[in-house]
Write an enzyme that holds these catalytic residues in place. Structure first.
Site, short mmCIF file in Angstrom:
data_model
loop_
_atom_site.label_atom_id
_atom_site.label_comp_id
_atom_site.label_asym_id
_atom_site.label_seq_id
_atom_site.Cartn_x
_atom_site.Cartn_y
_atom_site.Cartn_z
N PHE A 10 -15.30 3.57 6.81
CA PHE A 10 -13.94 3.93 6.38
C PHE A 10 -13.75 3.90 4.86
O PHE A 10 -12.64 4.12 4.38
CB PHE A 10 -12.91 3.02 7.07
CG PHE A 10 -13.13 1.53 6.86
CD1 PHE A 10 -12.72 0.90 5.69
CD2 PHE A 10 -13.75 0.76 7.84
CE1 PHE A 10 -12.92 -0.46 5.49
CE2 PHE A 10 -13.95 -0.60 7.65
CZ PHE A 10 -13.54 -1.20 6.47
N LYS A 34 0.83 -1.21 0.00
CA LYS A 34 0.00 0.00 0.00
C LYS A 34 0.87 1.27 0.00
O LYS A 34 2.07 1.21 0.29
CB LYS A 34 -0.93 -0.04 1.22
CG LYS A 34 -1.97 -1.17 1.15
CD LYS A 34 -2.94 -1.12 2.33
CE LYS A 34 -3.99 -2.21 2.21
NZ LYS A 34 -4.97 -2.15 3.33
N GLU A 76 -9.66 -10.34 -7.87
CA GLU A 76 -8.67 -9.29 -7.61
C GLU A 76 -7.46 -9.41 -8.53
O GLU A 76 -6.91 -8.40 -8.96
CB GLU A 76 -8.25 -9.32 -6.14
CG GLU A 76 -9.39 -8.89 -5.22
CD GLU A 76 -9.00 -8.91 -3.75
OE1 GLU A 76 -9.86 -8.55 -2.92
OE2 GLU A 76 -7.86 -9.28 -3.41
N THR A 83 -5.47 -7.31 10.49
CA THR A 83 -5.77 -6.03 9.84
C THR A 83 -5.21 -4.86 10.66
O THR A 83 -4.64 -3.92 10.10
CB THR A 83 -7.30 -5.87 9.68
OG1 THR A 83 -7.81 -7.03 9.01
CG2 THR A 83 -7.64 -4.63 8.88
N ARG A 89 2.44 -6.56 8.83
CA ARG A 89 1.69 -5.44 9.42
C ARG A 89 2.23 -5.07 10.80
O ARG A 89 2.21 -3.90 11.19
CB ARG A 89 0.20 -5.77 9.46
CG ARG A 89 -0.44 -5.64 8.08
CD ARG A 89 -1.79 -6.28 8.00
NE ARG A 89 -2.56 -5.82 6.84
CZ ARG A 89 -3.73 -6.35 6.47
NH1 ARG A 89 -4.26 -7.33 7.18
NH2 ARG A 89 -4.37 -5.89 5.42
N ASN A 127 -2.07 0.06 6.85
CA ASN A 127 -1.53 -1.20 7.38
C ASN A 127 -0.62 -1.92 6.39
O ASN A 127 -0.52 -3.15 6.40
CB ASN A 127 -2.67 -2.10 7.87
CG ASN A 127 -3.69 -2.39 6.79
OD1 ASN A 127 -3.54 -1.93 5.65
ND2 ASN A 127 -4.71 -3.16 7.11
N ARG A 138 -1.91 -14.43 3.98
CA ARG A 138 -2.68 -13.76 5.05
C ARG A 138 -1.95 -13.91 6.38
O ARG A 138 -1.93 -12.98 7.20
CB ARG A 138 -4.09 -14.37 5.18
CG ARG A 138 -5.05 -14.18 4.02
CD ARG A 138 -5.66 -12.82 3.90
NE ARG A 138 -6.35 -12.30 5.05
CZ ARG A 138 -7.03 -11.14 5.04
NH1 ARG A 138 -7.13 -10.44 3.91
NH2 ARG A 138 -7.61 -10.68 6.11
N TYR A 159 -12.32 -1.73 -3.85
CA TYR A 159 -12.82 -1.94 -2.48
C TYR A 159 -14.34 -1.85 -2.39
O TYR A 159 -14.87 -1.58 -1.31
CB TYR A 159 -12.17 -0.95 -1.52
CG TYR A 159 -10.79 -1.37 -1.06
CD1 TYR A 159 -10.62 -2.48 -0.23
CD2 TYR A 159 -9.65 -0.67 -1.43
CE1 TYR A 159 -9.36 -2.87 0.22
CE2 TYR A 159 -8.39 -1.05 -0.99
CZ TYR A 159 -8.25 -2.16 -0.17
OH TYR A 159 -7.01 -2.55 0.27
N HIS A 203 -2.12 -5.42 1.39
CA HIS A 203 -3.41 -6.06 1.15
C HIS A 203 -3.16 -7.50 0.75
O HIS A 203 -2.15 -7.81 0.13
CB HIS A 203 -4.14 -5.34 0.00
CG HIS A 203 -5.33 -6.12 -0.52
ND1 HIS A 203 -6.56 -6.07 0.07
CD2 HIS A 203 -5.43 -7.03 -1.54
CE1 HIS A 203 -7.39 -6.89 -0.58
NE2 HIS A 203 -6.73 -7.48 -1.56
P1 IDP Z 1 -7.99 -6.98 5.42
O1 IDP Z 1 -7.19 -6.01 4.59
O2 IDP Z 1 -7.21 -7.51 6.58
O3 IDP Z 1 -8.64 -8.07 4.59
P2 IDP Z 1 -10.62 -5.72 5.54
O4 IDP Z 1 -11.59 -5.87 6.66
O5 IDP Z 1 -10.92 -6.43 4.25
O6 IDP Z 1 -9.18 -6.14 6.10
O7 IDP Z 1 -10.47 -4.16 5.25
C1 IDP Z 1 -9.87 -3.69 4.08
C2 IDP Z 1 -8.96 -2.55 4.44
O8 IDP Z 1 -9.75 -1.48 4.95
C3 IDP Z 1 -7.96 -2.84 5.55
O9 IDP Z 1 -6.79 -3.49 5.12
C4 IDP Z 1 -7.66 -1.44 6.07
O10 IDP Z 1 -6.76 -0.75 5.22
C5 IDP Z 1 -9.04 -0.78 5.98
N1 IDP Z 1 -9.80 -0.93 7.24
C6 IDP Z 1 -10.38 -2.05 7.75
N2 IDP Z 1 -11.01 -1.80 8.90
C7 IDP Z 1 -10.85 -0.48 9.14
C8 IDP Z 1 -11.28 0.40 10.19
O11 IDP Z 1 -11.94 0.00 11.14
N3 IDP Z 1 -10.91 1.72 10.07
C9 IDP Z 1 -10.17 2.19 9.02
N4 IDP Z 1 -9.76 1.40 8.02
C10 IDP Z 1 -10.08 0.08 8.07
MG MG Z 2 -10.06 -7.90 3.08
#
Ligand code: IDP
Ligand code: MG
Length: 137
Positions: A57, A9, A126, A91, A102, A112, A85, A49, A115
């Site tokens: 968010f 990212k 994707e 996350t 991360r 973070n 993963r 997304y 992805h």
């Molecule tokens: P992941 O990337 O671990 O699969 P997801 O729930 O799919 O997590 O969320 C996608 C992306 O959205 C995350 O990697 C992060 O950048 C962002 N994100 C997820 N939850 C939050 C939140 O609670 N606040 C702000 N950004 C978030």
């Molecule tokens: Mg995800």
């Protein structure tokens, strides 16, 4: 053999961490079979997304993902989706296991560092979002 999509990212690219992150991926026994450094428009980030479009968010996440260069990677290996993963970590970097990408390079739950696709169906979609089938050979 399985394929998954990984993204470094904008936060991690800007911080100069992409080499370290690629190193962790390769040291885990995963192969990067295609890779490119690109920019996403806001529209493209929103499309990528879209599954999160109703989350609070969504706006800020898509702004972030279109704020600078990213590196998209097609990652291949046995159980590549779960394995990648696992090395990414949770996350929220604050909750990510020690030594995960991360944990090492994430700043907060949004910024973070990386992805990774979460299931075979999403991995397929994707990968197709960024790579042609010839690039994935
Ligand atoms: P992941 O990337 O671990 O699969 P997801 O729930 O799919 O997590 O969320 C996608 C992306 O959205 C995350 O990697 C992060 O950048 C962002 N994100 C997820 N939850 C939050 C939140 O609670 N606040 C702000 N950004 C978030
Ligand atoms: Mg995800």
């Amino acid at each position: 053999m399985e394929k998954t999509l990984g993204i470094v990212k904008p936060d991690a690219v800007k911080a100069g961490r992409s080499g370290k992150i690629i190193d962790i991926i390769e040291n885990a026994g995963l192969k990067i079979i295609a890779m490119k450094k690109i920019s996403l428009s806001k529209e493209q980030a929103k499309q990528f997304y879209e599954v999160h479009k109703d989350k609070p968010f969504y706006e800020s996440l898509t702004e972030f993902m279109s704020s600078g260069k990213i590196i998209v990677m097609a990652i291949e290996g046995e159980n590549a989706i779960a394995k990648y993963r696992q090395i990414m970590g949770a996350t929220d970097p604050a909750k990510a296991e020690k030594g995960t990408i991360r944990n090492l390079y994430g700043t907060n739950i949004e910024h973070n560092a990386v992805h990774g696709s979460d299931a075979p169906e999403t991995a397929k979609e994707e990968l197709a979002f960024f790579f042609s089938k010839y690039e994935l050979l």
